[in-house]
Design an enzyme around this catalytic site. Sequence first.
Site, PDB file in Angstrom:
ATOM      1  CD  GLU A  12      -9.760  16.923   3.707  1.00 37.94           C
ATOM      2  OE1 GLU A  12      -9.481  16.456   2.658  1.00 37.94           O
ATOM      3  OE2 GLU A  12     -10.899  17.354   4.060  1.00 37.94           O
ATOM      4  N   PRO A  13      -4.125  15.681   6.211  1.00 39.87           N
ATOM      5  CG  PRO A  13      -2.759  15.604   7.995  1.00 39.87           C
ATOM      6  CD  PRO A  13      -4.110  16.271   7.446  1.00 39.87           C
ATOM      7  N   GLY A  14      -2.758  12.302   5.126  1.00 34.16           N
ATOM      8  CA  GLY A  14      -3.101  10.920   5.592  1.00 34.16           C
ATOM      9  C   GLY A  14      -1.727  10.158   5.459  1.00 34.16           C
ATOM     10  NE  ARG A  15       0.660   9.226  -0.573  1.00 38.21           N
ATOM     11  CZ  ARG A  15       0.250   8.033  -1.369  1.00 38.21           C
ATOM     12  NH1 ARG A  15       1.018   6.955  -1.310  1.00 38.21           N
ATOM     13  NH2 ARG A  15      -0.855   8.307  -2.027  1.00 38.21           N
ATOM     14  N   GLY A  42      -2.673  15.331   0.655  1.00 32.11           N
ATOM     15  CA  GLY A  42      -1.725  15.021  -0.535  1.00 32.11           C
ATOM     16  C   GLY A  42      -0.112  15.253  -0.361  1.00 32.11           C
ATOM     17  CE1 TYR A  89      -5.558   6.583   0.827  1.00 37.28           C
ATOM     18  CE2 TYR A  89      -3.159   7.393   0.904  1.00 37.28           C
ATOM     19  CZ  TYR A  89      -4.613   7.408   1.034  1.00 37.28           C
ATOM     20  OH  TYR A  89      -5.032   8.766   1.095  1.00 37.28           O
ATOM     21  CB  CYS A 138      -4.214 -18.089  -8.718  1.00 38.13           C
ATOM     22  SG  CYS A 138      -4.025 -19.122 -10.049  1.00 38.13           S
ATOM     23  CD  GLU A 139      -5.463 -12.668 -10.706  1.00 34.63           C
ATOM     24  OE1 GLU A 139      -5.350 -12.115 -11.787  1.00 34.63           O
ATOM     25  OE2 GLU A 139      -6.713 -13.104 -10.483  1.00 34.63           O
TER      26      GLU A 139
END
Length: 402
Positions: free
Chosen positions: A260-263, A226, A357, A328-329
């Site tokens: 648990e590093p990700g970002r 986190g 992500y 198309c949104e």
Amino acid sequence: MNIDFKELANKYQTPYYVYDFDHITSQYEELKGAFKARKSILAYAVKANSNLSVIKHLVELGAGADCVSIGEVKRALKVGVAPYKIIFSGVGKIDSEIKEALGLGILMINVESAAELDRVENIAKELEVIARISIRVNPNIDPQTHPYISTGLHENKFGVDIDTAKRMYIQCKNSKNLEPTGIHCHIGSQLTQLEPIRESVKIVSDLVRNLAAIKIDLSFFDVGGGLGIVYNDEKLIDTNEYAQAILECLFGLDITIVCEPGRFLVGNSGVFVSKVLYEKVNGNKRFVIVDGAMNDLIRPALYDAYHKVEVLNDNKELSDCNLVGPVCESGDFFAKNINLPQTQHNDLVAIYSAGAYCFTMASNYNTRNKVAEIAVENGQDRLIRRRETFEDLIAHEEEFLK
């Protein structure tokens, strides 16, 4: 970041993702160094960016893997993550995933509810094996982050409260097929305040001491991940202060720290590069339309997330606009009400902090092909995922046509 986006566009076309592997190395070494005083495992959060080459690069640096599906476990194993460095987390694991994980000999299954613990115990009994268990504790601490990426409050779906966790550990101790191995807490993503982390680790470390008093000795303390990165002007947590806060809470405990590093590892390594198709004006509103879209990078649409945007031309005249894609949104945008220079057809637009992500949340909505991924390391670029083709998209449907 010294990357020639135009050269890569000529070589690989647009849109594309590019990742600076040297930056990933630097981030890993910084965080690993902060924990040098204790036994530690940095278990990369594969969900942040699950490209095999990204995982392999981190494996070669010494990383383990935090996985939230059996598919992620298999990715980690495929590129050489040692089973004893793999943690299988996630709120809802199906029986077949649990069975496969138990057969692979991974470090531990991170359990998030009493009902899940019962399922793991029953499956382990059927297989006549012992399941190494970690329990995710929800310390009910406000992480002071975006509500969609908050996980440490009782209103969130993650983990169990302290009393429930204690009962679950006693169940593990009394079971012939469960081995209480670790404990886990993770209060959210993109954290920029140290105090909520310190509070949560303190609460959970007190539980570890209480468990030791009843002869339940754990080997691993998983502090989750986190740690935030800079998207705009965020003030970040110093990694040495982060490690020191955790070490202080765990003083006197003979336990291995798992992080648990990700970002933190990959977020600012990545850039999404897209090409301007054209501009249009509706009334007084200017739109810059690019060939990338929300199916490629959904965070702005999903979270209203900010990503720094840079138009790669020499025009200095700025005006307000929305940067949008072809899907198309109405939610197909990268930025709204942003000042950008006037653009011409084929000008490149770089969208930063896109290493985490982003590609992993991509889809084929509107039958759009997923884009290429490129690695740059020591000044050399290489393709690490080719651009999809139409044939890739219909491969699982075509054979069933009548």
